[in-house]
Design an enzyme around this catalytic site. Structure first.
Site, PDB file in Angstrom:
ATOM      1  CD  GLU A  76      -2.924  -0.865  -0.144  1.00  0.00           C
ATOM      2  OE1 GLU A  76      -2.940   0.229  -0.719  1.00  0.00           O
ATOM      3  OE2 GLU A  76      -3.575  -1.845  -0.534  1.00  0.00           O
ATOM      4  CE1 TYR A 159      -6.442   3.219  -0.564  1.00  0.00           C
ATOM      5  CE2 TYR A 159      -4.144   3.120   0.117  1.00  0.00           C
ATOM      6  CZ  TYR A 159      -5.202   2.610  -0.606  1.00  0.00           C
ATOM      7  OH  TYR A 159      -5.034   1.480  -1.339  1.00  0.00           O
ATOM      8  CG  ASP A 177      -7.711   4.694  -4.534  1.00  0.00           C
ATOM      9  OD1 ASP A 177      -8.959   4.686  -4.649  1.00  0.00           O
ATOM     10  OD2 ASP A 177      -6.974   4.058  -5.300  1.00  0.00           O
TER      11      ASP A 177
END
Length: 399
Positions: A76, A159, A177
DNA sequence: AAAGCGTGGAC
DNA sequence: TGTCCAAGCTT
Protein backbone atom coordinates in the site's frame (compact mmCIF):
# COMPACT_ATOMS: atom_id res chain seq x y z
CA UNK A 1 -28.57 -3.07 -21.38
CA UNK A 2 -24.90 -2.96 -20.54
CA UNK A 3 -25.54 -4.48 -17.19
CA UNK A 4 -23.20 -7.38 -17.39
CA UNK A 5 -19.53 -7.66 -18.00
CA UNK A 6 -18.23 -8.84 -21.34
CA UNK A 7 -17.32 -12.47 -21.54
CA UNK A 8 -13.69 -12.92 -20.75
CA UNK A 9 -11.42 -14.22 -23.43
CA UNK A 10 -9.58 -16.18 -20.86
CA UNK A 11 -10.03 -16.78 -17.20
CA UNK A 12 -8.39 -14.20 -15.15
CA UNK A 13 -7.35 -15.57 -11.83
CA UNK A 14 -10.21 -14.95 -9.47
CA UNK A 15 -9.06 -13.75 -6.14
CA UNK A 16 -10.74 -15.13 -3.10
CA UNK A 17 -9.88 -14.05 0.32
CA UNK A 18 -8.47 -16.76 2.52
CA UNK A 19 -11.30 -16.32 4.94
CA UNK A 20 -13.71 -14.96 2.40
CA UNK A 21 -17.03 -16.59 2.85
CA UNK A 22 -19.14 -16.97 -0.21
CA UNK A 23 -22.46 -16.11 1.24
CA UNK A 24 -25.58 -14.23 0.37
CA UNK A 25 -23.71 -11.51 -1.46
CA UNK A 26 -22.15 -13.83 -3.95
CA UNK A 27 -23.25 -13.53 -7.53
CA UNK A 28 -24.41 -16.59 -9.31
CA UNK A 29 -21.74 -17.49 -11.75
CA UNK A 30 -22.04 -19.50 -14.87
CA UNK A 31 -19.29 -20.83 -17.03
CA UNK A 32 -20.13 -21.07 -20.66
CA UNK A 33 -18.85 -23.50 -23.26
CA UNK A 34 -15.69 -21.48 -23.83
CA UNK A 35 -14.87 -21.44 -20.18
CA UNK A 36 -15.61 -17.76 -19.97
CA UNK A 37 -17.24 -16.49 -16.84
CA UNK A 38 -20.42 -14.54 -16.87
CA UNK A 39 -22.51 -13.45 -14.04
CA UNK A 40 -26.14 -12.74 -13.89
CA UNK A 41 -27.32 -9.19 -13.85
CA UNK A 42 -30.50 -9.99 -12.07
CA UNK A 43 -31.39 -8.58 -8.74
CA UNK A 44 -27.99 -7.65 -7.49
CA UNK A 45 -27.20 -4.61 -5.51
CA UNK A 46 -24.06 -2.59 -6.08
CA UNK A 47 -22.01 -4.52 -3.56
CA UNK A 48 -22.86 -7.88 -5.03
CA UNK A 49 -22.30 -6.69 -8.56
CA UNK A 50 -18.94 -5.20 -7.62
CA UNK A 51 -17.84 -8.33 -5.79
CA UNK A 52 -18.91 -10.60 -8.63
CA UNK A 53 -17.13 -8.40 -11.12
CA UNK A 54 -14.02 -8.35 -9.00
CA UNK A 55 -14.00 -12.10 -8.55
CA UNK A 56 -14.11 -12.53 -12.30
CA UNK A 57 -11.84 -9.71 -13.38
CA UNK A 58 -9.32 -8.98 -10.65
CA UNK A 59 -5.77 -8.82 -11.88
CA UNK A 60 -3.51 -11.37 -10.34
CA UNK A 61 -1.16 -9.12 -8.37
CA UNK A 62 1.46 -10.37 -5.94
CA UNK A 63 0.05 -8.47 -2.96
CA UNK A 64 -3.29 -10.12 -3.59
CA UNK A 65 -1.76 -13.49 -2.88
CA UNK A 66 -1.20 -12.75 0.77
CA UNK A 67 -3.09 -11.75 3.85
CA UNK A 68 0.03 -10.81 5.75
CA UNK A 69 -0.68 -7.33 7.15
CA UNK A 70 2.98 -6.37 6.91
CA UNK A 71 3.21 -7.34 3.25
CA UNK A 72 -0.02 -5.55 2.47
CA UNK A 73 1.24 -2.49 4.31
CA UNK A 74 4.39 -2.49 2.19
CA UNK A 75 2.35 -2.78 -0.99
CA UNK A 76 0.00 0.00 0.00
CA UNK A 77 2.83 2.39 0.74
CA UNK A 78 4.55 1.56 -2.53
CA UNK A 79 1.30 2.08 -4.39
CA UNK A 80 0.78 5.58 -3.02
CA UNK A 81 0.71 7.83 -6.06
CA UNK A 82 2.47 5.10 -7.99
CA UNK A 83 1.24 2.85 -10.76
CA UNK A 84 0.80 -0.86 -10.32
CA UNK A 85 3.18 -1.63 -13.19
CA UNK A 86 5.91 0.39 -11.49
CA UNK A 87 5.40 -1.21 -8.09
CA UNK A 88 5.62 -4.67 -9.62
CA UNK A 89 9.30 -4.07 -10.21
CA UNK A 90 9.93 -3.36 -6.53
CA UNK A 91 7.47 -5.20 -4.34
CA UNK A 92 8.77 -8.76 -4.43
CA UNK A 93 12.39 -7.74 -4.31
CA UNK A 94 11.69 -5.59 -1.27
CA UNK A 95 9.83 -8.37 0.51
CA UNK A 96 12.54 -10.87 -0.32
CA UNK A 97 15.03 -8.57 1.34
CA UNK A 98 12.76 -7.61 4.25
CA UNK A 99 10.36 -10.56 4.64
CA UNK A 100 8.81 -9.43 7.89
CA UNK A 101 8.53 -6.51 10.26
CA UNK A 102 11.55 -7.56 12.27
CA UNK A 103 13.73 -7.74 9.19
CA UNK A 104 12.74 -4.28 8.05
CA UNK A 105 12.96 -2.80 11.52
CA UNK A 106 16.50 -4.00 12.01
CA UNK A 107 17.68 -2.80 8.61
CA UNK A 108 19.58 0.44 8.18
CA UNK A 109 17.92 3.36 6.50
CA UNK A 110 20.49 3.14 3.72
CA UNK A 111 19.48 -0.43 3.04
CA UNK A 112 15.83 0.49 2.94
CA UNK A 113 16.38 3.44 0.64
CA UNK A 114 18.59 1.41 -1.67
CA UNK A 115 15.67 -0.97 -2.16
CA UNK A 116 13.42 2.02 -2.79
CA UNK A 117 15.82 3.70 -5.19
CA UNK A 118 14.00 4.85 -8.30
CA UNK A 119 10.53 4.43 -6.85
CA UNK A 120 10.21 8.05 -5.83
CA UNK A 121 8.58 9.83 -2.91
CA UNK A 122 11.36 8.58 -0.71
CA UNK A 123 9.85 9.92 2.45
CA UNK A 124 7.39 7.05 2.14
CA UNK A 125 10.20 4.58 2.66
CA UNK A 126 11.53 6.40 5.69
CA UNK A 127 8.07 6.65 7.24
CA UNK A 128 7.38 2.99 6.52
CA UNK A 129 10.67 2.14 8.15
CA UNK A 130 9.79 4.25 11.18
CA UNK A 131 6.29 2.80 11.31
CA UNK A 132 7.51 -0.77 11.20
CA UNK A 133 10.06 -0.03 13.88
CA UNK A 134 7.25 1.25 16.03
CA UNK A 135 5.25 -1.90 15.39
CA UNK A 136 8.20 -3.98 16.52
CA UNK A 137 8.84 -1.81 19.54
CA UNK A 138 5.26 -1.43 20.71
CA UNK A 139 3.30 -4.34 19.25
CA UNK A 140 5.77 -7.19 19.17
CA UNK A 141 6.09 -6.97 15.41
CA UNK A 142 2.40 -7.46 14.76
CA UNK A 143 0.56 -4.79 12.83
CA UNK A 144 -2.20 -3.63 15.17
CA UNK A 145 -5.66 -4.73 14.12
CA UNK A 146 -7.06 -1.87 16.11
CA UNK A 147 -7.85 0.92 13.66
CA UNK A 148 -6.88 3.76 15.95
CA UNK A 149 -3.46 2.33 16.73
CA UNK A 150 -2.83 1.58 13.08
CA UNK A 151 -3.80 5.07 12.01
CA UNK A 152 -1.32 6.54 14.51
CA UNK A 153 1.67 4.85 12.87
CA UNK A 154 4.05 7.06 10.89
CA UNK A 155 3.13 7.15 7.23
CA UNK A 156 -0.23 5.50 7.80
CA UNK A 157 -2.92 7.96 6.81
CA UNK A 158 -6.59 7.43 6.46
CA UNK A 159 -6.36 5.56 3.20
CA UNK A 160 -3.54 3.20 4.19
CA UNK A 161 -5.16 2.45 7.52
CA UNK A 162 -8.38 1.51 5.76
CA UNK A 163 -6.59 -0.59 3.18
CA UNK A 164 -4.76 -2.64 5.79
CA UNK A 165 -7.84 -2.89 7.96
CA UNK A 166 -10.16 -4.10 5.24
CA UNK A 167 -7.78 -6.22 3.19
CA UNK A 168 -5.65 -7.78 5.90
CA UNK A 169 -8.07 -7.82 8.83
CA UNK A 170 -11.43 -8.09 7.10
CA UNK A 171 -12.71 -5.01 8.88
CA UNK A 172 -15.45 -2.82 7.48
CA UNK A 173 -13.12 0.12 7.12
CA UNK A 174 -13.62 2.50 4.21
CA UNK A 175 -10.91 3.84 1.95
CA UNK A 176 -10.79 6.55 -0.66
CA UNK A 177 -7.94 6.76 -3.13
CA UNK A 178 -7.88 8.43 -6.53
CA UNK A 179 -9.72 5.52 -8.11
CA UNK A 180 -12.44 5.35 -5.49
CA UNK A 181 -12.89 9.12 -5.59
CA UNK A 182 -13.47 8.93 -9.33
CA UNK A 183 -15.80 5.94 -9.15
CA UNK A 184 -17.88 7.37 -6.34
CA UNK A 185 -17.98 10.84 -7.89
CA UNK A 186 -19.48 9.39 -11.02
CA UNK A 187 -21.65 6.83 -9.30
CA UNK A 188 -23.24 9.39 -6.99
CA UNK A 189 -22.93 12.40 -9.23
CA UNK A 190 -20.69 14.32 -6.85
CA UNK A 191 -19.78 17.44 -8.79
CA UNK A 192 -17.92 19.55 -6.28
CA UNK A 193 -14.13 19.75 -6.79
CA UNK A 194 -11.94 16.97 -5.44
CA UNK A 195 -9.81 17.98 -2.52
CA UNK A 196 -12.36 20.33 -1.09
CA UNK A 197 -13.43 19.62 2.45
CA UNK A 198 -17.05 18.94 1.74
CA UNK A 199 -16.21 16.80 -1.26
CA UNK A 200 -13.80 14.65 0.70
CA UNK A 201 -16.26 14.28 3.55
CA UNK A 202 -18.94 13.17 1.13
CA UNK A 203 -16.62 10.67 -0.56
CA UNK A 204 -15.58 9.09 2.73
CA UNK A 205 -19.18 8.95 3.79
CA UNK A 206 -20.17 7.15 0.61
CA UNK A 207 -17.17 4.84 0.89
CA UNK A 208 -18.19 3.94 4.40
CA UNK A 209 -21.71 3.11 3.34
CA UNK A 210 -20.53 0.92 0.49
CA UNK A 211 -18.02 -1.06 2.52
CA UNK A 212 -20.55 -2.17 5.11
CA UNK A 213 -21.23 -5.86 4.66
CA UNK A 214 -19.45 -9.08 3.79
CA UNK A 215 -15.96 -9.12 2.27
CA UNK A 216 -15.01 -5.49 2.91
CA UNK A 217 -11.45 -6.05 1.65
CA UNK A 218 -12.65 -7.42 -1.66
CA UNK A 219 -15.22 -4.67 -1.93
CA UNK A 220 -12.64 -1.93 -1.44
CA UNK A 221 -10.32 -3.55 -3.93
CA UNK A 222 -13.19 -3.92 -6.36
CA UNK A 223 -13.81 -0.18 -6.24
CA UNK A 224 -10.14 0.53 -6.88
CA UNK A 225 -9.85 -2.10 -9.58
CA UNK A 226 -12.92 -0.75 -11.30
CA UNK A 227 -11.44 2.74 -11.24
CA UNK A 228 -8.12 1.49 -12.55
CA UNK A 229 -9.42 -0.62 -15.40
CA UNK A 230 -12.98 0.41 -16.29
CA UNK A 231 -13.96 3.72 -14.73
CA UNK A 232 -10.81 5.37 -16.02
CA UNK A 233 -10.16 9.11 -16.01
CA UNK A 234 -10.73 9.43 -19.75
CA UNK A 235 -12.84 7.20 -21.97
CA UNK A 236 -14.39 5.10 -19.23
CA UNK A 237 -15.49 1.70 -20.45
CA UNK A 238 -19.07 1.94 -19.27
CA UNK A 239 -20.09 -1.01 -21.44
CA UNK A 240 -17.96 -3.21 -19.21
CA UNK A 241 -19.08 -1.70 -15.94
CA UNK A 242 -21.05 -3.88 -13.53
CA UNK A 243 -22.82 -0.99 -11.81
CA UNK A 244 -24.07 1.20 -14.63
CA UNK A 245 -27.60 0.78 -13.38
CA UNK A 246 -27.04 3.11 -10.49
CA UNK A 247 -24.48 5.44 -12.07
CA UNK A 248 -25.63 9.04 -11.89
CA UNK A 249 -22.90 10.28 -14.21
CA UNK A 250 -23.86 7.84 -16.93
CA UNK A 251 -27.56 8.57 -16.57
CA UNK A 252 -26.92 12.30 -16.84
CA UNK A 253 -24.23 11.95 -19.49
CA UNK A 254 -21.56 13.48 -17.28
CA UNK A 255 -18.95 10.72 -17.20
CA UNK A 256 -16.63 13.03 -19.09
CA UNK A 257 -16.92 15.91 -16.64
CA UNK A 258 -16.87 13.98 -13.36
CA UNK A 259 -15.06 14.06 -11.14
CA UNK A 260 -14.24 17.76 -11.09
CA UNK A 261 -10.48 17.90 -10.64
CA UNK A 262 -8.81 20.37 -8.39
CA UNK A 263 -6.68 23.02 -9.97
CA UNK A 264 -3.01 22.22 -10.35
CA UNK A 265 -0.16 24.55 -9.79
CA UNK A 266 2.35 25.01 -12.53
CA UNK A 267 5.74 23.47 -11.72
CA UNK A 268 8.41 25.94 -10.75
CA UNK A 269 11.48 26.14 -12.96
CA UNK A 270 14.70 25.69 -11.02
CA UNK A 271 18.19 26.08 -12.43
CA UNK A 272 20.69 23.84 -10.68
CA UNK A 273 24.28 22.79 -10.91
CA UNK A 274 25.54 19.32 -10.11
CA UNK A 275 29.17 18.31 -9.83
CA UNK A 276 30.49 14.82 -10.39
CA UNK A 277 33.81 14.90 -8.55
CA UNK A 278 35.52 11.62 -9.30
CA UNK A 279 38.78 9.91 -8.52
CA UNK A 280 41.02 7.87 -10.80
CA UNK A 281 38.95 4.77 -10.12
CA UNK A 282 35.80 6.43 -11.35
CA UNK A 283 34.24 6.78 -7.93
CA UNK A 284 32.17 9.88 -7.45
CA UNK A 285 31.92 11.87 -4.25
CA UNK A 286 28.44 11.72 -2.87
CA UNK A 287 26.73 13.46 -0.03
CA UNK A 288 23.53 12.76 1.75
CA UNK A 289 20.81 15.32 1.59
CA UNK A 290 18.51 15.79 4.53
CA UNK A 291 16.47 18.44 2.84
CA UNK A 292 12.94 17.75 1.75
CA UNK A 293 13.98 17.07 -1.81
CA UNK A 294 15.53 13.61 -2.06
CA UNK A 295 15.86 13.54 1.71
CA UNK A 296 17.94 10.67 3.00
CA UNK A 297 19.30 9.81 -0.42
CA UNK A 298 22.85 10.06 -1.61
CA UNK A 299 23.71 12.27 -4.54
CA UNK A 300 26.47 14.33 -6.02
CA UNK A 301 26.89 17.87 -4.69
CA UNK A 302 24.17 20.06 -6.10
CA UNK A 303 23.24 23.64 -5.74
CA UNK A 304 20.72 26.04 -7.10
CA UNK A 305 22.25 28.36 -9.64
CA UNK A 306 24.30 28.35 -12.80
CA UNK A 307 27.87 28.09 -13.99
CA UNK A 308 31.33 26.99 -12.86
CA UNK A 309 31.35 29.42 -9.98
CA UNK A 310 28.26 27.81 -8.51
CA UNK A 311 29.77 24.39 -9.16
CA UNK A 312 32.85 25.31 -7.12
CA UNK A 313 30.64 26.58 -4.34
CA UNK A 314 28.85 23.24 -4.27
CA UNK A 315 32.19 21.48 -3.86
CA UNK A 316 33.38 23.86 -1.19
CA UNK A 317 30.15 23.45 0.74
CA UNK A 318 31.08 19.82 1.24
CA UNK A 319 34.82 20.43 1.64
CA UNK A 320 35.57 18.51 -1.53
CA UNK A 321 38.88 19.45 -3.12
CA UNK A 322 38.48 18.95 -6.83
CA UNK A 323 39.21 20.72 -10.06
CA UNK A 324 36.58 21.21 -12.72
CA UNK A 325 37.89 19.41 -15.77
CA UNK A 326 35.86 20.84 -18.56
CA UNK A 327 32.84 22.69 -19.69
CA UNK A 328 29.55 21.37 -18.41
CA UNK A 329 29.01 17.83 -19.59
CA UNK A 330 25.48 18.82 -20.43
CA UNK A 331 22.06 19.66 -19.09
CA UNK A 332 19.44 17.39 -17.64
CA UNK A 333 15.81 18.29 -17.47
CA UNK A 334 14.29 16.44 -14.56
CA UNK A 335 10.60 16.96 -14.02
CA UNK A 336 8.96 16.53 -10.65
CA UNK A 337 5.39 17.17 -9.72
CA UNK A 338 6.08 20.68 -8.49
CA UNK A 339 9.40 21.56 -10.00
CA UNK A 340 11.14 21.41 -13.28
CA UNK A 341 14.84 21.02 -12.61
CA UNK A 342 17.24 22.17 -15.28
CA UNK A 343 20.48 20.68 -14.05
CA UNK A 344 23.81 21.76 -15.45
CA UNK A 345 26.22 18.88 -14.93
CA UNK A 346 29.92 19.57 -14.32
CA UNK A 347 32.66 16.99 -14.00
CA UNK A 348 35.57 17.54 -11.63
CA UNK A 349 38.70 15.58 -10.82
CA UNK A 350 39.49 15.04 -7.18
CA UNK A 351 42.87 16.37 -6.22
CA UNK A 352 45.36 13.55 -5.78
CA UNK A 353 45.99 14.55 -2.20
CA UNK A 354 42.45 13.88 -1.17
CA UNK A 355 41.30 11.32 -3.68
CA UNK A 356 40.05 8.14 -2.16
CA UNK A 357 40.77 9.08 1.40
CA UNK A 358 38.34 9.71 4.17
CA UNK A 359 40.05 12.99 4.85
CA UNK A 360 38.80 14.23 1.53
CA UNK A 361 35.70 15.35 3.27
CA UNK A 362 36.30 14.92 6.93
CA UNK A 363 33.29 15.94 8.90
CA UNK A 364 31.03 16.59 5.95
CA UNK A 365 29.83 13.03 5.51
CA UNK A 366 30.81 12.84 1.88
CA UNK A 367 31.97 9.51 0.56
CA UNK A 368 33.38 8.14 -2.65
CA UNK A 369 30.85 5.88 -4.34
CA UNK A 370 31.88 3.51 -7.06
CA UNK A 371 29.77 1.48 -9.41
CA UNK A 372 29.96 -1.53 -7.15
CA UNK A 373 28.69 0.46 -4.19
CA UNK A 374 25.81 2.03 -6.00
CA UNK A 375 23.47 -0.89 -5.54
CA UNK A 376 23.71 -0.53 -1.78
CA UNK A 377 22.98 3.17 -1.46
CA UNK A 378 19.78 4.99 -2.02
CA UNK A 379 20.03 7.35 -4.96
CA UNK A 380 17.42 9.16 -6.98
CA UNK A 381 16.77 8.65 -10.63
CA UNK A 382 18.14 12.14 -11.15
CA UNK A 383 21.43 11.04 -9.64
CA UNK A 384 21.54 8.05 -11.95
CA UNK A 385 20.97 10.31 -14.91
CA UNK A 386 23.70 12.67 -13.76
CA UNK A 387 26.19 9.84 -13.36
CA UNK A 388 25.22 8.54 -16.75
CA UNK A 389 25.84 11.89 -18.33
CA UNK A 390 29.14 12.28 -16.56
CA UNK A 391 30.42 9.37 -18.58
CA UNK A 392 31.57 7.23 -15.67
CA UNK A 393 31.34 3.54 -16.50
CA UNK A 394 27.73 3.93 -17.29
CA UNK A 395 26.63 0.38 -17.70
CA UNK A 396 27.89 -0.57 -14.28
CA UNK A 397 25.78 2.12 -12.71
CA UNK A 398 22.59 0.65 -13.98
CA UNK A 399 20.15 -0.76 -11.51
C1' DA B 1 -4.58 23.89 4.75
C1' DA B 2 -2.17 24.45 0.81
C1' DA B 3 2.16 23.10 -0.62
C1' DG B 4 5.77 19.82 -1.12
C1' DC B 5 7.27 15.43 -2.34
C1' DG B 6 9.45 11.38 -7.70
C1' DT B 7 8.70 8.88 -11.35
C1' DG B 8 6.85 7.08 -15.47
C1' DG B 9 2.98 5.80 -18.53
C1' DA B 10 -0.91 7.12 -21.41
C1' DC B 11 -3.00 10.07 -24.56
C1' DT C 1 5.32 18.39 -27.47
C1' DG C 2 2.44 18.98 -23.06
C1' DT C 3 -0.85 17.42 -19.69
C1' DC C 4 -2.71 14.47 -16.55
C1' DC C 5 -2.26 11.72 -12.82
C1' DA C 6 -1.32 7.08 -10.10
C1' DA C 7 -3.72 2.08 -4.09
C1' DG C 8 -1.41 9.71 -0.22
C1' DC C 9 1.02 11.61 3.74
C1' DT C 10 2.94 15.29 6.37
C1' DT C 11 3.46 19.86 7.91
Amino acid sequence: MGLHAPALEERSAPVHEARGQRTEGQAREMVDAHGARRYTASPMNERDALLAWFDANARDLPWRRTRDPYAIWVSEVMLQQTRVETVLRYYERFLARFPDAHALASASEDDVLSMWSGLGYYRRARLLHAGVREVVASYGGRVPDDATSRRALPGVGRYTAGAIGSIAFDREEPLVDGNVARVLSRLRGIDTPLGRRDTEARLWDEAEKVVRGPRPGALNQALMELGATVCTPSSPKCLSCPITRSCVALASDRTDVLPVAKARRAPREVAMVAVVAHDAQGRAMMVRGEKALFGGLWGVPMREGRGAKTAREALREHAIDARLTREPAGHIEHVLTHRRLDVEVFVARLSSASAGTASASAGTGARAVGADDLASVGVSTLTRRILEMSDLTISRFQR
